[in-house]
Motif scaffolding. Structure first.
Motif, mmCIF file in Angstrom:
data_model
loop_
_atom_site.group_PDB
_atom_site.id
_atom_site.type_symbol
_atom_site.label_atom_id
_atom_site.label_comp_id
_atom_site.label_asym_id
_atom_site.label_seq_id
_atom_site.Cartn_x
_atom_site.Cartn_y
_atom_site.Cartn_z
ATOM 1 N N ARG A 1 1.894 3.003 -3.452
ATOM 2 C CA ARG A 1 0.753 3.650 -4.119
ATOM 3 C C ARG A 1 0.388 4.948 -3.408
ATOM 4 N N GLU A 2 0.343 4.905 -2.067
ATOM 5 C CA GLU A 2 -0.018 6.098 -1.309
ATOM 6 C C GLU A 2 1.027 7.194 -1.492
ATOM 7 N N HIS B 1 0.800 -1.225 0.000
ATOM 8 C CA HIS B 1 0.000 0.000 0.000
ATOM 9 C C HIS B 1 0.832 1.273 0.000
#
Length: 127
Positions: A30-31, A27
């Motif tokens: 992407r963040e 994650h």
């Protein structure tokens, strides 16, 4: 949902193997990319967010179920096929891109909206 697989190997400042937490890989990249895009481009306007959601909804509206994709993948393995496609929708685009690669041309990207509506180079989806 599209999936991208990336293999990383590296060392940290001290020369030790680089260890990246699984959660950050899943994650965090992407963040962080979204954060950097927001810094460079500014926040997404409501109109941009709505347009993106509309494209996303259209792309996945008629997508095969995970079970169907898995069945096709297993059939491909059994039949010793390297490429397994879940639709013929993008065949004209794949053919065009392959020819462009062989001709050493820079990529040209058609409208995502046209592709999401089943149109590739003006052709409707084939069965």
């Amino acid at each position: 949902m599209a999936t991208t697989h990336i293999m990383l190997r590296g060392v940290d400042e001290s020369g030790e193997n680089l260890i990246i937490a699984r959660e950050y890989i899943a994650h965090g990249f992407r963040e962080r990319a979204a954060e950097l895009a927001t810094v460079d481009l500014g926040p997404r306007t409501p109109a941009e967010a709505a347009a993106f959601q509309s494209i996303s909804d259209n792309l996945f509206q008629n997508a095969p179920s995970p079970e169907d994709v898995a069945a096709q993948a297993f059939d491909g393995i059994r039949d010793e096929r390297f490429y397994v496609f879940t639709t013929t929708r993008y065949d004209p685009v794949i053919a065009q891109r392959t020819q462009s690669i062989l001709a050493r041309e820079n990529p040209l990207f058609e409208s995502l909206m046209a592709l999401s509506k089943g149109k590739a180079d003006g052709h409707e989806e084939r069965a």
